[in-house]
Design a protein around this motif. Structure first.
Motif, PDB file in Angstrom:
ATOM      1  N   TYR A  62      40.502  53.730  41.631  1.00  0.00           N
ATOM      2  CA  TYR A  62      40.746  52.375  41.176  1.00  0.00           C
ATOM      3  C   TYR A  62      41.143  51.465  42.333  1.00  0.00           C
ATOM      4  N   ARG A  63      40.996  51.939  43.560  1.00  0.00           N
ATOM      5  CA  ARG A  63      41.312  51.114  44.718  1.00  0.00           C
ATOM      6  C   ARG A  63      40.177  50.147  44.979  1.00  0.00           C
ATOM      7  N   ARG A  64      40.545  48.953  45.372  1.00  0.00           N
ATOM      8  CA  ARG A  64      39.543  47.936  45.669  1.00  0.00           C
ATOM      9  C   ARG A  64      39.562  47.629  47.154  1.00  0.00           C
ATOM     10  N   ILE A  65      38.415  47.203  47.649  1.00  0.00           N
ATOM     11  CA  ILE A  65      38.380  46.762  49.038  1.00  0.00           C
ATOM     12  C   ILE A  65      38.976  45.358  49.086  1.00  0.00           C
ATOM     13  N   SER A  66      39.452  44.957  50.241  1.00  0.00           N
ATOM     14  CA  SER A  66      40.053  43.636  50.367  1.00  0.00           C
ATOM     15  C   SER A  66      38.963  42.575  50.447  1.00  0.00           C
ATOM     16  N   SER A  81      28.080  31.921  58.036  1.00  0.00           N
ATOM     17  CA  SER A  81      28.902  30.901  57.363  1.00  0.00           C
ATOM     18  C   SER A  81      29.383  31.417  56.009  1.00  0.00           C
ATOM     19  N   VAL A  82      29.938  32.599  55.995  1.00  0.00           N
ATOM     20  CA  VAL A  82      30.366  33.253  54.759  1.00  0.00           C
ATOM     21  C   VAL A  82      31.712  32.667  54.322  1.00  0.00           C
ATOM     22  N   VAL A  83      31.742  32.149  53.089  1.00  0.00           N
ATOM     23  CA  VAL A  83      32.960  31.563  52.523  1.00  0.00           C
ATOM     24  C   VAL A  83      33.235  32.236  51.182  1.00  0.00           C
ATOM     25  N   ALA A  84      34.484  32.667  50.982  1.00  0.00           N
ATOM     26  CA  ALA A  84      34.865  33.324  49.730  1.00  0.00           C
ATOM     27  C   ALA A  84      34.951  32.293  48.609  1.00  0.00           C
ATOM     28  N   ARG A  85      34.334  32.600  47.482  1.00  0.00           N
ATOM     29  CA  ARG A  85      34.417  31.737  46.303  1.00  0.00           C
ATOM     30  C   ARG A  85      35.417  32.305  45.299  1.00  0.00           C
ATOM     31  N   ASP A  86      35.347  33.622  45.083  1.00  0.00           N
ATOM     32  CA  ASP A  86      36.233  34.273  44.116  1.00  0.00           C
ATOM     33  C   ASP A  86      36.477  35.709  44.565  1.00  0.00           C
ATOM     34  N   CYS A  87      37.728  36.072  44.776  1.00  0.00           N
ATOM     35  CA  CYS A  87      38.074  37.435  45.200  1.00  0.00           C
ATOM     36  C   CYS A  87      38.976  38.095  44.175  1.00  0.00           C
ATOM     37  N   GLU A  88      38.594  38.041  42.916  1.00  0.00           N
ATOM     38  CA  GLU A  88      39.337  38.653  41.827  1.00  0.00           C
ATOM     39  C   GLU A  88      38.371  39.447  40.960  1.00  0.00           C
ATOM     40  N   GLY A  89      38.868  40.415  40.236  1.00  0.00           N
ATOM     41  CA  GLY A  89      38.053  41.146  39.280  1.00  0.00           C
ATOM     42  C   GLY A  89      37.233  42.253  39.901  1.00  0.00           C
ATOM     43  N   ARG A  90      36.155  42.630  39.198  1.00  0.00           N
ATOM     44  CA  ARG A  90      35.319  43.759  39.617  1.00  0.00           C
ATOM     45  C   ARG A  90      34.382  43.419  40.765  1.00  0.00           C
ATOM     46  N   SER A  91      34.032  42.159  40.899  1.00  0.00           N
ATOM     47  CA  SER A  91      33.140  41.775  42.000  1.00  0.00           C
ATOM     48  C   SER A  91      33.648  40.487  42.631  1.00  0.00           C
ATOM     49  N   TYR A  92      33.452  40.390  43.921  1.00  0.00           N
ATOM     50  CA  TYR A  92      33.825  39.202  44.671  1.00  0.00           C
ATOM     51  C   TYR A  92      32.571  38.375  44.882  1.00  0.00           C
ATOM     52  N   TYR A 106      27.262  38.552  45.744  1.00  0.00           N
ATOM     53  CA  TYR A 106      28.295  39.271  44.997  1.00  0.00           C
ATOM     54  C   TYR A 106      28.528  40.623  45.644  1.00  0.00           C
ATOM     55  N   VAL A 107      29.804  40.999  45.788  1.00  0.00           N
ATOM     56  CA  VAL A 107      30.167  42.279  46.386  1.00  0.00           C
ATOM     57  C   VAL A 107      30.989  43.062  45.374  1.00  0.00           C
ATOM     58  N   ASN A 108      30.581  44.306  45.113  1.00  0.00           N
ATOM     59  CA  ASN A 108      31.328  45.183  44.227  1.00  0.00           C
ATOM     60  C   ASN A 108      32.686  45.472  44.862  1.00  0.00           C
ATOM     61  N   ALA A 109      33.773  45.257  44.115  1.00  0.00           N
ATOM     62  CA  ALA A 109      35.124  45.384  44.664  1.00  0.00           C
ATOM     63  C   ALA A 109      35.518  46.822  44.935  1.00  0.00           C
ATOM     64  N   ARG A 110      34.831  47.799  44.353  1.00  0.00           N
ATOM     65  CA  ARG A 110      35.209  49.192  44.564  1.00  0.00           C
ATOM     66  C   ARG A 110      34.404  49.887  45.635  1.00  0.00           C
ATOM     67  N   ASN A 111      33.091  49.639  45.670  1.00  0.00           N
ATOM     68  CA  ASN A 111      32.275  50.396  46.632  1.00  0.00           C
ATOM     69  C   ASN A 111      31.613  49.537  47.697  1.00  0.00           C
TER      70      ASN A 111
END
Length: 117
Positions: A62-66, A81-92, A106-111
């Motif tokens: 259940y660990r997530r990547i930062s 030019s990568v800008v974070a829009r949302d870093c919560e939940g199952r995918s960023y 979209y990046v999967n928060a676990r893998n």
């Protein structure tokens, strides 16, 4: 499936109540879940008191990547030019540029697997 289980339990109950059967000295336990073992099978197993050896790798992580690690993954795939829009939940989600076009990633928060939106 349920009928088979109930039929087996009924048969065991009838046999247990039959007179003249020698008393068994065997202890039978039913455990429905991840198995515990009497001995350590390899390095992935941890010991739990009153249960035995258990394989920790079978349990889901259940660990997530930062968010920063996810941003670096997107950059490694060639996006700029990568800008974070949302870093919560199952995918960023990130907005980025590639070949002059603005895209949402979209990046999967676990893998760390990425997909384009």
């Amino acid at each position: 499936m349920k009928k088979t289980i109930f039929a087996a339990l009924a048969a065991v109950t009838m046999l247990a109540g039959t007179a003249g059967i020698a008393e068994a000295k065997t202890r039978v336990e039913f455990y429905f879940g991840v198995p515990y073992y009497d001995q350590r099978l390899n390095d992935d197993y941890r010991y739990y008191p009153d249960r035995g050896w258990y394989n920790d790798r079978r349990r889901p992580s259940y660990r997530r990547i930062s968010c920063n690690q996810a941003r670096n993954i997107v950059r490694d795939y060639g996006y700029r030019s990568v800008v974070a829009r949302d870093c919560e939940g199952r995918s960023y989600s990130f907005s980025a540029r590639r070949n002059g076009q603005r895209v949402i990633i979209y990046v999967n928060a676990r893998n760390g697997a990425i997909s384009r939106g």
